[in-house]
Design a protein around this motif. Structure first.
Motif, PDB file in Angstrom:
ATOM      1  N   ALA A 117      -8.352 -15.848   0.736  1.00  0.00           N
ATOM      2  CA  ALA A 117      -7.331 -15.023   1.381  1.00  0.00           C
ATOM      3  C   ALA A 117      -6.786 -13.958   0.438  1.00  0.00           C
ATOM      4  O   ALA A 117      -6.644 -12.778   0.810  1.00  0.00           O
ATOM      5  CB  ALA A 117      -6.193 -15.919   1.881  1.00  0.00           C
ATOM      6  N   ILE A 118      -6.483 -14.345  -0.807  1.00  0.00           N
ATOM      7  CA  ILE A 118      -5.943 -13.389  -1.771  1.00  0.00           C
ATOM      8  C   ILE A 118      -6.994 -12.342  -2.138  1.00  0.00           C
ATOM      9  O   ILE A 118      -6.679 -11.164  -2.328  1.00  0.00           O
ATOM     10  CB  ILE A 118      -5.438 -14.121  -3.026  1.00  0.00           C
ATOM     11  N   ASN A 119      -8.253 -12.755  -2.220  1.00  0.00           N
ATOM     12  CA  ASN A 119      -9.327 -11.790  -2.475  1.00  0.00           C
ATOM     13  C   ASN A 119      -9.378 -10.735  -1.369  1.00  0.00           C
ATOM     14  O   ASN A 119      -9.527  -9.538  -1.635  1.00  0.00           O
ATOM     15  CB  ASN A 119     -10.680 -12.502  -2.574  1.00  0.00           C
ATOM     16  N   ALA A 120      -9.271 -11.195  -0.123  1.00  0.00           N
ATOM     17  CA  ALA A 120      -9.296 -10.260   1.001  1.00  0.00           C
ATOM     18  C   ALA A 120      -8.098  -9.321   0.974  1.00  0.00           C
ATOM     19  O   ALA A 120      -8.224  -8.106   1.207  1.00  0.00           O
ATOM     20  CB  ALA A 120      -9.329 -11.035   2.320  1.00  0.00           C
ATOM     21  N   LEU A 121      -6.911  -9.869   0.676  1.00  0.00           N
ATOM     22  CA  LEU A 121      -5.705  -9.042   0.619  1.00  0.00           C
ATOM     23  C   LEU A 121      -5.782  -8.030  -0.519  1.00  0.00           C
ATOM     24  O   LEU A 121      -5.441  -6.849  -0.342  1.00  0.00           O
ATOM     25  CB  LEU A 121      -4.478  -9.939   0.448  1.00  0.00           C
ATOM     26  N   SER A 122      -6.237  -8.483  -1.681  1.00  0.00           N
ATOM     27  CA  SER A 122      -6.383  -7.566  -2.818  1.00  0.00           C
ATOM     28  C   SER A 122      -7.404  -6.475  -2.513  1.00  0.00           C
ATOM     29  O   SER A 122      -7.203  -5.302  -2.859  1.00  0.00           O
ATOM     30  CB  SER A 122      -6.821  -8.351  -4.068  1.00  0.00           C
ATOM     31  N   ALA A 164      -8.079  -5.273   0.414  1.00  0.00           N
ATOM     32  CA  ALA A 164      -7.485  -4.345   1.369  1.00  0.00           C
ATOM     33  C   ALA A 164      -6.595  -3.330   0.658  1.00  0.00           C
ATOM     34  O   ALA A 164      -6.666  -2.119   0.935  1.00  0.00           O
ATOM     35  CB  ALA A 164      -6.685  -5.118   2.416  1.00  0.00           C
ATOM     36  N   PHE A 165      -5.737  -3.800  -0.253  1.00  0.00           N
ATOM     37  CA  PHE A 165      -4.859  -2.882  -0.973  1.00  0.00           C
ATOM     38  C   PHE A 165      -5.646  -1.977  -1.925  1.00  0.00           C
ATOM     39  O   PHE A 165      -5.301  -0.805  -2.103  1.00  0.00           O
ATOM     40  CB  PHE A 165      -3.793  -3.667  -1.749  1.00  0.00           C
ATOM     41  N   THR A 166      -6.691  -2.525  -2.518  1.00  0.00           N
ATOM     42  CA  THR A 166      -7.554  -1.692  -3.363  1.00  0.00           C
ATOM     43  C   THR A 166      -8.199  -0.582  -2.541  1.00  0.00           C
ATOM     44  O   THR A 166      -8.276   0.574  -2.974  1.00  0.00           O
ATOM     45  CB  THR A 166      -8.647  -2.554  -4.030  1.00  0.00           C
ATOM     46  N   GLY A 167      -8.661  -0.917  -1.340  1.00  0.00           N
ATOM     47  CA  GLY A 167      -9.218   0.093  -0.448  1.00  0.00           C
ATOM     48  C   GLY A 167      -8.188   1.138  -0.055  1.00  0.00           C
ATOM     49  O   GLY A 167      -8.509   2.335   0.044  1.00  0.00           O
ATOM     50  N   LEU A 168      -6.936   0.712   0.150  1.00  0.00           N
ATOM     51  CA  LEU A 168      -5.869   1.657   0.490  1.00  0.00           C
ATOM     52  C   LEU A 168      -5.620   2.638  -0.656  1.00  0.00           C
ATOM     53  O   LEU A 168      -5.503   3.853  -0.427  1.00  0.00           O
ATOM     54  CB  LEU A 168      -4.588   0.886   0.824  1.00  0.00           C
ATOM     55  N   PHE A 169      -5.545   2.110  -1.872  1.00  0.00           N
ATOM     56  CA  PHE A 169      -5.351   2.994  -3.030  1.00  0.00           C
ATOM     57  C   PHE A 169      -6.538   3.942  -3.197  1.00  0.00           C
ATOM     58  O   PHE A 169      -6.370   5.116  -3.551  1.00  0.00           O
ATOM     59  CB  PHE A 169      -5.152   2.171  -4.306  1.00  0.00           C
ATOM     60  N   THR A 170      -7.722   3.430  -2.963  1.00  0.00           N
ATOM     61  CA  THR A 170      -8.916   4.280  -3.065  1.00  0.00           C
ATOM     62  C   THR A 170      -8.886   5.395  -2.031  1.00  0.00           C
ATOM     63  O   THR A 170      -9.294   6.533  -2.297  1.00  0.00           O
ATOM     64  CB  THR A 170     -10.183   3.425  -2.876  1.00  0.00           C
ATOM     65  N   TYR A 171      -8.361   5.090  -0.842  1.00  0.00           N
ATOM     66  CA  TYR A 171      -8.308   6.077   0.240  1.00  0.00           C
ATOM     67  C   TYR A 171      -7.384   7.248  -0.107  1.00  0.00           C
ATOM     68  O   TYR A 171      -7.676   8.405   0.230  1.00  0.00           O
ATOM     69  CB  TYR A 171      -7.830   5.397   1.519  1.00  0.00           C
TER      70      TYR A 171
END
Length: 386
Positions: free
Chosen positions: A206-211, A213-220
């Motif tokens: 779960a934490i891997n998925a959440l991290s 997601a936020f990494t993808g947001l920062f990349t965006y």
């Protein structure tokens, strides 16, 4: 004991069957094992062979590159620097390259490779699954999230942080992220004062998925320059190696390298299950905490210093088990040695195969690791069919 090993070999824990040594078993059984197939002999000569391979890999990696150094020149430089010889049979440029660039990079590869592999071996023993890796509990994803956050938001929110720490800001942020996410995953897994392995694994996913997601947001929201920095960091590299980096990384790697082998007997007992290990006198909860803390130290510091380097912690312990059996006393030590050898040679290929450019080492370890991993899967599939 014979019946116990037969049960293990017929189950998912057959990898650990040969490593079980319950109280009361002695030299006679070990001698019988050596007569059966030479497994004890393999455990005896494998560490020595891996030490020789590591020595050869270090010398080869130190000599080859954009500035070539012959073996005679290498010996002359080292002997002169150590005060063993006064002869100077080399160019000053070669000495500068060897001690300023090559040795720090080679030593960084040795430390990171050993740290990732030994952490992978310990985590596989803790989860009782030879296909587990440290990334399962969020170490790599947490480090990646914090590193990307500093890259994207550094000049906006962390300007003073970047000014004070300079070059080390990214490494410190990544290590902090790895530590915090691992602590969070562990706290979620605790039930009535004890960490539940199944919950630990699910919380890690779960934490891997959440991290992610936020990494993808920062990349965006990142700019083109920030995207290049994120991509380069996430692919892994030993190119930033300096003696100062080695000094910072050394304690975070050497403590797990020394500490985890002492847990080998406990990990062998855990292969039978937590209740059986408890009856054998193992403090299971303490073992879980120590393995997680030591693995987090090694992997978090490695990812912080070099970026994400995949497959070392997954493939290397599995290869050692295939060669020498599943006794963690052998697996942990030999995994550290083989991990150091593989990453040192992978870095040599990364900086020479497309010279004068440099291939990110994470790409190379994936190219090498995926075919090996697929081969292991098919081999296990055939073994189950027999």
């Amino acid at each position: 004991m014979y019946l116990l090993r037969k049960v293990l070999k017929s189950s998912k824990l057959r990898y650990y069957a040969d490593s079980m040594m319950l109280p009361g078993e002695g030299v006679a059984e070990r001698g019988a094992g050596s007569k059966k197939g030479g497994a004890v002999t393999v455990r005896q000569w494998l560490p020595s062979l891996l030490w020789l391979l590591l020595f050869a890999a270090v010398i080869l990696s130190a000599c080859l590159g954009a500035v070539t150094i012959s073996f005679s020149e290498f010996y002359s430089i080292v002997a002169h620097k150590a005060g063993l010889s006064q002869a100077i049979n080399y160019e000053p440029q070669q000495e500068a390259v060897l001690f300023t660039l090559r040795f720090p990079r080679v030593l960084l590869g040795v430390l990171v490779g050993a740290g990732l592999a030994v952490s992978g071996a310990a985590m596989q023993g803790l989860f009782r699954n030879p296909l587990a890796e440290p990334g399962l509990i969020g170490i790599s994803s947490g480090a990646s999230l914090f590193a990307v956050a500093v890259i994207v938001l550094g000049n906006k929110l962390f300007a003073s942080f970047l000014e004070q720490l300079g070059y080390y800001a990214l490494s410190i942020a990544a290590f902090t992220g790895a530590s915090l996410t691992t602590m969070l995953v562990y706290r979620i897994s605790v039930y009535r004062g004890k960490a539940v392995i199944t919950t630990l694994l699910l919380a890690g996913i779960a934490i891997n998925a959440l991290s992610g997601a936020f990494t993808g947001l920062f990349t965006y929201v990142a700019t083109n320059e920030e995207l290049r920095n994120i991509t380069f960091w996430s692919l892994g590299s030993l190119g930033g190696a300096t003696w100062d980096n080695i000094k910072v990384l050394f304690p975070f790697i050497i403590v797990p390298l020394i500490g985890l082998p002492f847990l080998s007997k406990s990990l062998n007992a855990l292969a039978l299950g937590e209740s059986q290990a408890t009856h054998m006198g193992v403090n299971v909860d303490l073992v879980k905490r120590l393995v997680i803390v030591l693995a987090t130290m090694a992997v978090g510091a490695s990812v912080a210093m070099c970026g994400i380097i995949g497959f070392i912690g997954l493939i290397i312990p599995h290869i050692i088990r295939m060669i020498a059996g599943a006794n963690h006393k052998t697996v942990i030590v030999c995994s550290a040695l083989l991990g150091a050898v593989v990453l040192t040679l992978a870095d040599l290929l990364a900086r020479t195969i497309v010279a004068p450019a440099e291939l990110p080492i994470g790409i190379l370890t994936a190219i090498i690791g995926v075919p090996v991993f697929i081969y292991i899967i098919f081999k296990e599939k055939r073994a189950r069919q027999l």
